[in-house]
Scaffold this motif. Structure first.
Motif, PDB file in Angstrom:
ATOM      1  N   GLY A 188       0.817  -1.208   0.000  1.00 42.82           N
ATOM      2  CA  GLY A 188       0.000   0.000   0.000  1.00 42.82           C
ATOM      3  C   GLY A 188       0.849   1.256   0.000  1.00 42.82           C
ATOM      4  N   ASN A 189       1.992   1.232   0.679  1.00 42.93           N
ATOM      5  CA  ASN A 189       2.865   2.388   0.725  1.00 42.93           C
ATOM      6  C   ASN A 189       3.440   2.715  -0.641  1.00 42.93           C
ATOM      7  OD1 ASN A 189       2.382   2.172   3.420  1.00 42.93           O
ATOM      8  ND2 ASN A 189       4.362   1.290   3.936  1.00 42.93           N
ATOM      9  N   THR A 190       3.854   1.695  -1.380  1.00 41.73           N
ATOM     10  CA  THR A 190       4.469   1.904  -2.683  1.00 41.73           C
ATOM     11  C   THR A 190       3.519   2.623  -3.621  1.00 41.73           C
ATOM     12  OG1 THR A 190       5.755  -0.122  -2.403  1.00 41.73           O
ATOM     13  CG2 THR A 190       5.592   0.771  -4.630  1.00 41.73           C
ATOM     14  N   ASP A 191       2.262   2.205  -3.646  1.00 43.94           N
ATOM     15  CA  ASP A 191       1.285   2.848  -4.505  1.00 43.94           C
ATOM     16  C   ASP A 191       1.104   4.315  -4.131  1.00 43.94           C
ATOM     17  OD1 ASP A 191       0.916   0.472  -5.773  1.00 43.94           O
ATOM     18  OD2 ASP A 191      -0.891  -0.089  -4.663  1.00 43.94           O
ATOM     19  N   ALA A 192       1.060   4.579  -2.808  1.00 50.18           N
ATOM     20  CA  ALA A 192       0.857   5.949  -2.360  1.00 50.18           C
ATOM     21  C   ALA A 192       2.026   6.837  -2.768  1.00 50.18           C
ATOM     22  CB  ALA A 192       0.676   5.983  -0.837  1.00 50.18           C
ATOM     23  N   VAL A 193       3.233   6.328  -2.644  1.00 48.30           N
ATOM     24  CA  VAL A 193       4.409   7.103  -2.995  1.00 48.30           C
ATOM     25  C   VAL A 193       4.433   7.389  -4.484  1.00 48.30           C
ATOM     26  CG1 VAL A 193       6.915   7.054  -3.133  1.00 48.30           C
ATOM     27  CG2 VAL A 193       5.785   6.299  -1.050  1.00 48.30           C
ATOM     28  N   GLU A 194       4.165   6.382  -5.306  1.00 48.23           N
ATOM     29  CA  GLU A 194       4.232   6.548  -6.748  1.00 48.23           C
ATOM     30  C   GLU A 194       3.192   7.551  -7.249  1.00 48.23           C
ATOM     31  OE1 GLU A 194       5.976   2.169  -8.024  1.00 48.23           O
ATOM     32  OE2 GLU A 194       3.891   2.675  -8.417  1.00 48.23           O
ATOM     33  N   SER A 195       2.047   7.622  -6.589  1.00 46.99           N
ATOM     34  CA  SER A 195       1.005   8.538  -7.041  1.00 46.99           C
ATOM     35  C   SER A 195       1.385   9.985  -6.825  1.00 46.99           C
ATOM     36  CB  SER A 195      -0.310   8.252  -6.297  1.00 46.99           C
ATOM     37  OG  SER A 195      -0.203   8.612  -4.925  1.00 46.99           O
ATOM     38  N   ASP A 196       2.385  10.244  -5.962  1.00 47.43           N
ATOM     39  CA  ASP A 196       2.793  11.607  -5.691  1.00 47.43           C
ATOM     40  C   ASP A 196       3.831  12.123  -6.684  1.00 47.43           C
ATOM     41  OD1 ASP A 196       1.211  12.206  -3.518  1.00 47.43           O
ATOM     42  OD2 ASP A 196       2.513  11.150  -2.137  1.00 47.43           O
ATOM     43  N   VAL A 197       4.437  11.245  -7.443  1.00 42.26           N
ATOM     44  CA  VAL A 197       5.475  11.658  -8.366  1.00 42.26           C
ATOM     45  C   VAL A 197       4.858  12.493  -9.472  1.00 42.26           C
ATOM     46  CG1 VAL A 197       7.193  10.855 -10.010  1.00 42.26           C
ATOM     47  CG2 VAL A 197       6.898   9.654  -7.844  1.00 42.26           C
ATOM     48  N   GLY A 198       5.503  13.626  -9.764  1.00 38.74           N
ATOM     49  CA  GLY A 198       5.066  14.416 -10.894  1.00 38.74           C
ATOM     50  C   GLY A 198       4.028  15.473 -10.591  1.00 38.74           C
ATOM     51  N   GLY A 199       3.962  15.970  -9.372  1.00 39.62           N
ATOM     52  CA  GLY A 199       3.156  17.154  -9.151  1.00 39.62           C
ATOM     53  C   GLY A 199       1.934  17.047  -8.279  1.00 39.62           C
ATOM     54  N   ARG A 200       1.774  15.991  -7.513  1.00 37.07           N
ATOM     55  CA  ARG A 200       0.649  15.913  -6.573  1.00 37.07           C
ATOM     56  C   ARG A 200       1.190  16.082  -5.158  1.00 37.07           C
ATOM     57  NH1 ARG A 200      -4.411  13.370  -5.473  1.00 37.07           N
ATOM     58  NH2 ARG A 200      -4.968  14.208  -3.432  1.00 37.07           N
ATOM     59  N   VAL A 201       0.656  17.066  -4.446  1.00 34.30           N
ATOM     60  CA  VAL A 201       1.020  17.290  -3.048  1.00 34.30           C
ATOM     61  C   VAL A 201      -0.115  16.793  -2.175  1.00 34.30           C
ATOM     62  CG1 VAL A 201       1.465  19.028  -1.269  1.00 34.30           C
ATOM     63  CG2 VAL A 201       2.515  19.254  -3.521  1.00 34.30           C
ATOM     64  N   ARG A 202       0.188  15.880  -1.270  1.00 36.55           N
ATOM     65  CA  ARG A 202      -0.821  15.371  -0.354  1.00 36.55           C
ATOM     66  C   ARG A 202      -1.010  16.361   0.808  1.00 36.55           C
ATOM     67  NH1 ARG A 202       0.349   9.124   0.958  1.00 36.55           N
ATOM     68  NH2 ARG A 202       2.513   9.801   1.070  1.00 36.55           N
ATOM     69  N   ILE A 203      -2.254  16.577   1.154  1.00 37.13           N
ATOM     70  CA  ILE A 203      -2.592  17.471   2.264  1.00 37.13           C
ATOM     71  C   ILE A 203      -2.855  16.642   3.512  1.00 37.13           C
ATOM     72  CG2 ILE A 203      -4.189  19.206   3.125  1.00 37.13           C
ATOM     73  CD1 ILE A 203      -2.371  20.181   0.870  1.00 37.13           C
ATOM     74  N   PHE A 204      -2.003  16.844   4.504  1.00 35.93           N
ATOM     75  CA  PHE A 204      -2.090  16.172   5.799  1.00 35.93           C
ATOM     76  C   PHE A 204      -2.665  17.201   6.773  1.00 35.93           C
ATOM     77  CE2 PHE A 204      -0.054  13.104   8.890  1.00 35.93           C
ATOM     78  CZ  PHE A 204      -0.246  13.838  10.041  1.00 35.93           C
ATOM     79  N   ASP A 205      -3.885  16.985   7.203  1.00 33.34           N
ATOM     80  CA  ASP A 205      -4.534  17.943   8.093  1.00 33.34           C
ATOM     81  C   ASP A 205      -4.404  17.509   9.544  1.00 33.34           C
ATOM     82  OD1 ASP A 205      -7.113  18.789   9.746  1.00 33.34           O
ATOM     83  OD2 ASP A 205      -6.716  20.310   8.223  1.00 33.34           O
ATOM     84  N   THR A 206      -3.879  18.407  10.370  1.00 32.56           N
ATOM     85  CA  THR A 206      -3.704  18.096  11.786  1.00 32.56           C
ATOM     86  C   THR A 206      -4.527  19.026  12.676  1.00 32.56           C
ATOM     87  OG1 THR A 206      -2.057  17.697  13.533  1.00 32.56           O
ATOM     88  CG2 THR A 206      -1.586  19.498  11.964  1.00 32.56           C
ATOM     89  N   THR A 207      -5.631  19.539  12.117  1.00 36.33           N
ATOM     90  CA  THR A 207      -6.545  20.381  12.904  1.00 36.33           C
ATOM     91  C   THR A 207      -7.018  19.671  14.168  1.00 36.33           C
ATOM     92  OG1 THR A 207      -7.328  21.484  10.895  1.00 36.33           O
ATOM     93  CG2 THR A 207      -8.740  21.625  12.843  1.00 36.33           C
ATOM     94  N   LEU A 208      -7.289  18.369  14.060  1.00 37.70           N
ATOM     95  CA  LEU A 208      -7.846  17.617  15.186  1.00 37.70           C
ATOM     96  C   LEU A 208      -6.787  17.166  16.191  1.00 37.70           C
ATOM     97  CD1 LEU A 208     -10.406  15.378  13.247  1.00 37.70           C
ATOM     98  CD2 LEU A 208     -10.799  17.556  14.417  1.00 37.70           C
ATOM     99  N   ARG A 209      -5.527  17.384  15.868  1.00 38.29           N
ATOM    100  CA  ARG A 209      -4.467  16.994  16.787  1.00 38.29           C
ATOM    101  C   ARG A 209      -3.643  18.211  17.197  1.00 38.29           C
ATOM    102  NH1 ARG A 209       0.761  17.443  17.756  1.00 38.29           N
ATOM    103  NH2 ARG A 209       1.274  17.058  15.551  1.00 38.29           N
ATOM    104  N   ASP A 210      -2.763  18.691  16.346  1.00 41.57           N
ATOM    105  CA  ASP A 210      -1.935  19.848  16.688  1.00 41.57           C
ATOM    106  C   ASP A 210      -2.803  21.084  16.897  1.00 41.57           C
ATOM    107  OD1 ASP A 210      -0.027  21.921  16.819  1.00 41.57           O
ATOM    108  OD2 ASP A 210       1.356  20.824  15.541  1.00 41.57           O
ATOM    109  N   GLY A 211      -3.809  21.256  16.040  1.00 43.33           N
ATOM    110  CA  GLY A 211      -4.682  22.418  16.176  1.00 43.33           C
ATOM    111  C   GLY A 211      -5.529  22.371  17.430  1.00 43.33           C
ATOM    112  N   GLU A 212      -6.120  21.235  17.697  1.00 47.54           N
ATOM    113  CA  GLU A 212      -7.051  21.090  18.809  1.00 47.54           C
ATOM    114  C   GLU A 212      -6.376  21.181  20.166  1.00 47.54           C
ATOM    115  OE1 GLU A 212      -9.415  18.730  21.786  1.00 47.54           O
ATOM    116  OE2 GLU A 212      -7.481  18.220  20.883  1.00 47.54           O
ATOM    117  N   GLN A 213      -5.074  20.882  20.226  1.00 49.86           N
ATOM    118  CA  GLN A 213      -4.398  20.919  21.520  1.00 49.86           C
ATOM    119  C   GLN A 213      -3.905  22.321  21.874  1.00 49.86           C
ATOM    120  OE1 GLN A 213      -1.405  17.952  20.583  1.00 49.86           O
ATOM    121  NE2 GLN A 213       0.220  19.474  20.469  1.00 49.86           N
ATOM    122  N   ALA A 214      -4.138  23.290  20.997  1.00 53.80           N
ATOM    123  CA  ALA A 214      -3.776  24.668  21.307  1.00 53.80           C
ATOM    124  C   ALA A 214      -4.756  25.247  22.319  1.00 53.80           C
ATOM    125  CB  ALA A 214      -3.773  25.510  20.034  1.00 53.80           C
TER     126      ALA A 214
END
Length: 409
Positions: A7-33
């Motif tokens: 599963g990791n290999t597929d995820a990595v390959e899909s990012d090659v060539g211009g796709r930026v994955r958005i990792f949202d941490t509103t519920l963790r880093d944001g919420e603990q503020a």
């Protein structure tokens, strides 16, 4: 449980060539503020909104922090279907096991491990040597790999870590099974040129760099979180960690809406895309404000009330001629709308336009008289409503359309 590494290999390959994955941490880093905490119900509601927004990875919380945090992560993991669900864990057995258990119901799970690497943190926080840090990281990653589909390793305070040591830690992390390497600017210290140089160095010196995703997690202590995130993307980062409205520890994190719209608006420059449904940005921002009780500043980029509002007469005249004179984005692309606010800085062009919208037929003499009264009124109140304009027209004309009387401000 021992999810395949496939599963990791597929995820990595899909990012090659211009796709930026958005990792949202509103519920963790944001919420603990301070001031931004959410209960389990609010977290689940926000998680669904983030899924609708098109976020790739949602960091649902820190399961070991409390029973309620564990329960929230577990419920989000069971309920959401599209995004990868991540849980934070220190490089400690109890944390890792707790995260793995909370994520058991997820379609795609990720344990997000973190460990300090900078000399300041090694000496004063951990009391560990370089080799001890490397050994701890490797052991933790191998354990986490048996409990989740993916492992992300974050080198806390990475941007104040010696580059050669950071590259070595990351190389060991790749060998141990991490598929995402996060180099956070934990204290918001660096500049865009420095973070660009660090990510360039890491991609050149980390063994196995071509098989993993590099991630940026920038804090806003010096007001450069978004700029630093964009610089990291320019240097090859293909995941960016951010929060709605930029909430987070101290001065906050990189604001998701700002990063996404910078990449979209300046697409020819960055040449990358995200999977975010940008029309959902404004309503998602307002939902977070509702759930936390923390209002969005009026001048907040992209989602603030003033982001697409114009009061200056010069600006309003330009906008009436062509929107591109003063708007570099279409407000509808973020779920907002343009507002020509009538106030003391407004001119005749905006006043005439609003009166026409209210279905008044205005000759020059009437406009001159109404404009003078309008200016006098702006000295007494900050903004002028449609009802105010109807009253002014009633004063200067013998009649006005009945339809105008019903218009609300």
């Amino acid at each position: 449980m021992n999810p395949a590494h496939q599963g990791n290999t597929d995820a990595v390959e899909s990012d090659v060539g211009g796709r930026v994955r958005i990792f949202d941490t509103t519920l963790r880093d944001g919420e603990q503020a301070p001031g931004f905490s959410m209960d389990r119900r609010a977290k689940l509601r926000m998680a669904h909104a983030l899924e609708d927004l098109g976020v790739d990875i949602i960091e649902a919380g820190f399961p070991q922090a409390s029973p309620d945090d564990f329960a929230a992560v577990a419920e989000i993991a069971r309920t959401l279907k599209a995004p990868t669900i991540a849980a934070l864990a220190r490089c400690q057995e109890a944390d890792i096991d707790s995260a793995g258990k909370a994520l058991q119901g997820a379609r795609q799970s990720r344990i997000h491990l973190f460990l300090s690497t900078s000399p300041l943190h090694r000496e004063h926080k951990l009391g560990k040597s370089r080799q001890e840090v490397i050994d701890i990281a490797a052991t933790a990653i191998r354990r986490a790999r048996t409990l989740a589909h993916e492992v992300e390793f974050s080198a806390e305070d990475a941007l104040r870590t010696e580059p050669d040591f950071l590259a070595e830690v990351f190389s060991v992390a790749v060998e141990a099974g991490a598929s995402v390497l996060n180099a956070p600017d934990t204290v918001g210290y660096v500049t865009p040129s420095e973070i660009h140089a660090m990510f360039t160095y890491l991609r050149e010196h980390v063994r196995g760099a071509e098989s993993v995703v590099f991630s940026a997690h920038c804090h806003d202590d010096l007001g450069m979180a978004v700029a630093n995130s964009l610089a990291a993307i320019g240097a090859g980062a293909r995941q960016v960690e951010c929060t709605i409205n930029g909430i987070g520890e101290r001065a906050g994190n990189a604001a998701l809406e700002e990063v996404v719209m910078a990449l979209r608006t300046r697409q020819p420059l960055f040449r990358v895309d995200t999977g975010i449904v940008t029309q959902r940005l404004f309503p998602t921002s307002r939902l977070l404000a509702e759930l936390t009780g923390q209002a969005v500043p009026r001048n907040k980029a992209i989602v603030g009330d003033n982001a697409f509002a114009h009061e200056s007469g010069i600006h309003q005249h330009g906008m009436l001629k062509h929107r591109g004179t003063y708007e570099i984005m279409r407000p509808q692309d973020v779920g907002a709308k343009t507002s020509l606010v009538l106030g003391k800085h407004s001119g005749r062009h905006a006043l005439r336009q609003r009166l026409v919208e209210l279905e008044f037929a205005v000759d020059e003499a009437t406009l001159d008289a109404v404009f003078e009264s309008f200016k006098n009124l702006t000295d007494r109140q900050r903004s002028i409503t449609n009802d105010d304009l109807v009253a002014l027209m009633d004063k200067h004309q013998n009649h006005h359309p009945t339809a105008a009387v019903a218009v609300q401000s």
